[in-house]
Design a protein around this motif. Structure first.
Motif, PDB file in Angstrom:
ATOM      1  N   SER A 154       0.843  -1.188   0.000  1.00 13.34           N
ATOM      2  CA  SER A 154       0.000   0.000   0.000  1.00 13.34           C
ATOM      3  C   SER A 154       0.877   1.236   0.000  1.00 13.34           C
ATOM      4  O   SER A 154       1.997   1.200   0.524  1.00 13.34           O
ATOM      5  CB  SER A 154      -0.894   0.009   1.250  1.00 13.34           C
ATOM      6  OG  SER A 154      -1.713   1.154   1.282  1.00 13.34           O
ATOM      7  N   CYS A 155       0.379   2.307  -0.566  1.00 15.71           N
ATOM      8  CA  CYS A 155       1.095   3.575  -0.583  1.00 15.71           C
ATOM      9  C   CYS A 155       0.133   4.706  -0.273  1.00 15.71           C
ATOM     10  O   CYS A 155      -1.071   4.609  -0.557  1.00 15.71           O
ATOM     11  CB  CYS A 155       1.755   3.824  -1.946  1.00 15.71           C
ATOM     12  SG  CYS A 155       2.996   2.603  -2.409  1.00 15.71           S
ATOM     13  N   ILE A 156       0.682   5.787   0.289  1.00 13.78           N
ATOM     14  CA  ILE A 156      -0.145   6.929   0.663  1.00 13.78           C
ATOM     15  C   ILE A 156       0.549   8.208   0.241  1.00 13.78           C
ATOM     16  O   ILE A 156       1.767   8.336   0.351  1.00 13.78           O
ATOM     17  CB  ILE A 156      -0.438   6.899   2.184  1.00 13.78           C
ATOM     18  CG1 ILE A 156      -1.480   7.947   2.561  1.00 13.78           C
ATOM     19  CG2 ILE A 156       0.841   7.055   2.997  1.00 13.78           C
ATOM     20  CD1 ILE A 156      -2.043   7.744   3.969  1.00 13.78           C
ATOM     21  N   SER A 157      -0.249   9.145  -0.248  1.00 13.53           N
ATOM     22  CA  SER A 157       0.311  10.415  -0.701  1.00 13.53           C
ATOM     23  C   SER A 157       0.841  11.218   0.472  1.00 13.53           C
ATOM     24  O   SER A 157       0.517  10.959   1.636  1.00 13.53           O
ATOM     25  CB  SER A 157      -0.757  11.209  -1.445  1.00 13.53           C
ATOM     26  OG  SER A 157      -1.823  11.540  -0.570  1.00 13.53           O
ATOM     27  N   SER A 158       1.637  12.231   0.155  1.00 13.79           N
ATOM     28  CA  SER A 158       2.270  13.046   1.194  1.00 13.79           C
ATOM     29  C   SER A 158       1.247  13.706   2.106  1.00 13.79           C
ATOM     30  O   SER A 158       1.492  13.890   3.303  1.00 13.79           O
ATOM     31  CB  SER A 158       3.160  14.118   0.551  1.00 13.79           C
ATOM     32  OG  SER A 158       2.399  14.946  -0.308  1.00 13.79           O
ATOM     33  N   GLY A 210      -1.778  12.482   2.690  1.00 12.07           N
ATOM     34  CA  GLY A 210      -2.654  11.473   3.276  1.00 12.07           C
ATOM     35  C   GLY A 210      -4.010  11.388   2.626  1.00 12.07           C
ATOM     36  O   GLY A 210      -4.837  10.562   3.017  1.00 12.07           O
ATOM     37  N   ARG A 211      -4.259  12.197   1.609  1.00  7.11           N
ATOM     38  CA  ARG A 211      -5.593  12.230   0.989  1.00  7.11           C
ATOM     39  C   ARG A 211      -5.835  11.048   0.066  1.00  7.11           C
ATOM     40  O   ARG A 211      -6.982  10.644  -0.160  1.00  7.11           O
ATOM     41  CB  ARG A 211      -5.766  13.522   0.196  1.00  7.11           C
ATOM     42  CG  ARG A 211      -5.808  14.760   1.052  1.00  7.11           C
ATOM     43  CD  ARG A 211      -6.331  15.950   0.260  1.00  7.11           C
ATOM     44  NE  ARG A 211      -6.106  17.202   0.991  1.00  7.11           N
ATOM     45  CZ  ARG A 211      -5.168  18.087   0.682  1.00  7.11           C
ATOM     46  NH1 ARG A 211      -4.381  17.879  -0.354  1.00  7.11           N
ATOM     47  NH2 ARG A 211      -5.031  19.184   1.398  1.00  7.11           N
ATOM     48  N   THR A 212      -4.754  10.491  -0.487  1.00  9.92           N
ATOM     49  CA  THR A 212      -4.909   9.415  -1.462  1.00  9.92           C
ATOM     50  C   THR A 212      -4.087   8.212  -1.043  1.00  9.92           C
ATOM     51  O   THR A 212      -2.933   8.353  -0.628  1.00  9.92           O
ATOM     52  CB  THR A 212      -4.453   9.881  -2.851  1.00  9.92           C
ATOM     53  OG1 THR A 212      -5.164  11.067  -3.211  1.00  9.92           O
ATOM     54  CG2 THR A 212      -4.724   8.811  -3.898  1.00  9.92           C
ATOM     55  N   SER A 213      -4.682   7.050  -1.148  1.00  7.74           N
ATOM     56  CA  SER A 213      -3.963   5.821  -0.848  1.00  7.74           C
ATOM     57  C   SER A 213      -4.333   4.762  -1.884  1.00  7.74           C
ATOM     58  O   SER A 213      -5.421   4.801  -2.457  1.00  7.74           O
ATOM     59  CB  SER A 213      -4.276   5.329   0.562  1.00  7.74           C
ATOM     60  OG  SER A 213      -5.664   5.169   0.745  1.00  7.74           O
ATOM     61  N   VAL A 214      -3.415   3.864  -2.106  1.00  7.32           N
ATOM     62  CA  VAL A 214      -3.638   2.761  -3.041  1.00  7.32           C
ATOM     63  C   VAL A 214      -3.231   1.461  -2.368  1.00  7.32           C
ATOM     64  O   VAL A 214      -2.406   1.460  -1.449  1.00  7.32           O
ATOM     65  CB  VAL A 214      -2.860   2.975  -4.356  1.00  7.32           C
ATOM     66  CG1 VAL A 214      -3.337   4.233  -5.055  1.00  7.32           C
ATOM     67  CG2 VAL A 214      -1.368   3.022  -4.111  1.00  7.32           C
ATOM     68  N   TYR A 215      -3.827   0.373  -2.838  1.00  7.58           N
ATOM     69  CA  TYR A 215      -3.583  -0.929  -2.233  1.00  7.58           C
ATOM     70  C   TYR A 215      -3.380  -1.996  -3.298  1.00  7.58           C
ATOM     71  O   TYR A 215      -3.965  -1.933  -4.378  1.00  7.58           O
ATOM     72  CB  TYR A 215      -4.789  -1.339  -1.371  1.00  7.58           C
ATOM     73  CG  TYR A 215      -5.036  -0.436  -0.196  1.00  7.58           C
ATOM     74  CD1 TYR A 215      -5.866   0.673  -0.312  1.00  7.58           C
ATOM     75  CD2 TYR A 215      -4.438  -0.677   1.031  1.00  7.58           C
ATOM     76  CE1 TYR A 215      -6.094   1.520   0.759  1.00  7.58           C
ATOM     77  CE2 TYR A 215      -4.659   0.151   2.117  1.00  7.58           C
ATOM     78  CZ  TYR A 215      -5.481   1.252   1.967  1.00  7.58           C
ATOM     79  OH  TYR A 215      -5.701   2.082   3.043  1.00  7.58           O
ATOM     80  N   ALA A 216      -2.576  -2.983  -2.950  1.00  8.57           N
ATOM     81  CA  ALA A 216      -2.499  -4.173  -3.779  1.00  8.57           C
ATOM     82  C   ALA A 216      -3.832  -4.906  -3.687  1.00  8.57           C
ATOM     83  O   ALA A 216      -4.496  -4.876  -2.644  1.00  8.57           O
ATOM     84  CB  ALA A 216      -1.366  -5.070  -3.300  1.00  8.57           C
ATOM     85  N   ASP A 217      -4.219  -5.570  -4.755  1.00  4.83           N
ATOM     86  CA  ASP A 217      -5.493  -6.287  -4.765  1.00  4.83           C
ATOM     87  C   ASP A 217      -5.569  -7.312  -3.650  1.00  4.83           C
ATOM     88  O   ASP A 217      -6.637  -7.553  -3.078  1.00  4.83           O
ATOM     89  CB  ASP A 217      -5.688  -6.978  -6.112  1.00  4.83           C
ATOM     90  CG  ASP A 217      -5.985  -5.992  -7.241  1.00  4.83           C
ATOM     91  OD1 ASP A 217      -5.849  -6.379  -8.410  1.00  4.83           O
ATOM     92  OD2 ASP A 217      -6.341  -4.826  -6.937  1.00  4.83           O
ATOM     93  N   SER A 218      -4.439  -7.914  -3.317  1.00  6.27           N
ATOM     94  CA  SER A 218      -4.416  -8.992  -2.320  1.00  6.27           C
ATOM     95  C   SER A 218      -4.738  -8.515  -0.912  1.00  6.27           C
ATOM     96  O   SER A 218      -5.073  -9.332  -0.050  1.00  6.27           O
ATOM     97  CB  SER A 218      -3.054  -9.682  -2.326  1.00  6.27           C
ATOM     98  OG  SER A 218      -2.031  -8.749  -2.048  1.00  6.27           O
ATOM     99  N   ALA A 238       0.115   4.459 -10.041  1.00  8.89           N
ATOM    100  CA  ALA A 238       1.440   4.306 -10.649  1.00  8.89           C
ATOM    101  C   ALA A 238       2.558   4.767  -9.723  1.00  8.89           C
ATOM    102  O   ALA A 238       3.726   4.418  -9.935  1.00  8.89           O
ATOM    103  CB  ALA A 238       1.496   5.075 -11.966  1.00  8.89           C
ATOM    104  N   MET A 239       2.214   5.547  -8.700  1.00 13.65           N
ATOM    105  CA  MET A 239       3.228   6.051  -7.768  1.00 13.65           C
ATOM    106  C   MET A 239       3.602   5.014  -6.717  1.00 13.65           C
ATOM    107  O   MET A 239       4.418   5.275  -5.844  1.00 13.65           O
ATOM    108  CB  MET A 239       2.718   7.305  -7.067  1.00 13.65           C
ATOM    109  CG  MET A 239       2.370   8.447  -8.003  1.00 13.65           C
ATOM    110  SD  MET A 239       3.790   9.047  -8.918  1.00 13.65           S
ATOM    111  CE  MET A 239       3.441   8.367 -10.549  1.00 13.65           C
ATOM    112  N   CYS A 240       2.983   3.848  -6.779  1.00 16.09           N
ATOM    113  CA  CYS A 240       3.237   2.818  -5.777  1.00 16.09           C
ATOM    114  C   CYS A 240       4.149   1.720  -6.308  1.00 16.09           C
ATOM    115  O   CYS A 240       4.059   0.575  -5.894  1.00 16.09           O
ATOM    116  CB  CYS A 240       1.912   2.235  -5.270  1.00 16.09           C
ATOM    117  SG  CYS A 240       2.030   1.473  -3.628  1.00 16.09           S
ATOM    118  N   ARG A 241       5.015   2.058  -7.206  1.00 15.11           N
ATOM    119  CA  ARG A 241       5.983   1.084  -7.720  1.00 15.11           C
ATOM    120  C   ARG A 241       7.216   1.075  -6.830  1.00 15.11           C
ATOM    121  O   ARG A 241       7.737   2.127  -6.462  1.00 15.11           O
ATOM    122  CB  ARG A 241       6.375   1.425  -9.150  1.00 15.11           C
ATOM    123  CG  ARG A 241       5.244   1.317 -10.144  1.00 15.11           C
ATOM    124  CD  ARG A 241       5.763   1.197 -11.563  1.00 15.11           C
ATOM    125  NE  ARG A 241       6.745   2.183 -11.914  1.00 15.11           N
ATOM    126  CZ  ARG A 241       6.456   3.406 -12.364  1.00 15.11           C
ATOM    127  NH1 ARG A 241       5.196   3.781 -12.476  1.00 15.11           N
ATOM    128  NH2 ARG A 241       7.409   4.246 -12.695  1.00 15.11           N
TER     129      ARG A 241
END
Length: 128
Positions: free
Chosen positions: A49-53, A55-63, A108-111
């Motif tokens: 998982s990744c979170i923007s600086s 904290g407003r946006t976060s992304v997760y792996a499907d798993s 794409a920022m979570c690579r």
């Protein structure tokens, strides 16, 4: 100097929960996107998982979608990963990592290759 230190790992039974913490020092956390990544034995390091600086946006792996939640407290220089309904497949060393914020934050920022400041990792073992 920039430093990230993870904590909160341990042994937990399947279905259990853990909260990982990532403490930042030596830099202003507000300017950095933060990611959690994990590496299981014999496997490549993968995004969790990744979170923007901000904290407003976060992304997760499907798993981990629906089970894990990433959050941050810039004032305390802390980033967290709350993990619920843990499964044996979640067993891995978990790392937090930082990258300078650049433009719009999205999936794409979570690579893994975009992150250059890494902690030492914390072991999570899910087993009965």
């Amino acid at each position: 100097q920039l430093q990230l230190v993870e904590s909160g790992g341990g042994l937990v039974q399947p279905g259990g929960s853990l909260r990982l913490s990532c403490a930042a020092s030596g830099f202003t956390l507000d300017y950095y996107d933060i990611g959690w990544f994990r590496q299981a034995p014999g496997k490549e390091r993968e995004k969790v998982s990744c979170i923007s600086s901000t904290g407003r946006t976060s992304v997760y792996a499907d798993s981990v979608k629906g089970r894990f939640t990433i959050s941050r407290d810039n004032a305390r220089k802390m980033v967290y990963l709350s993990m619920n309904s843990l499964q044996s497949e979640d067993t891995a060393v978990y790392y937090c990592a930082a990258r300078s914020r650049q433009g719009e934050f999205n999936q794409a920022m979570c690579r893994r290759t975009l992150y250059y400041q890494w902690g030492q990792g914390t072991q999570v073992t899910v087993a009965s």
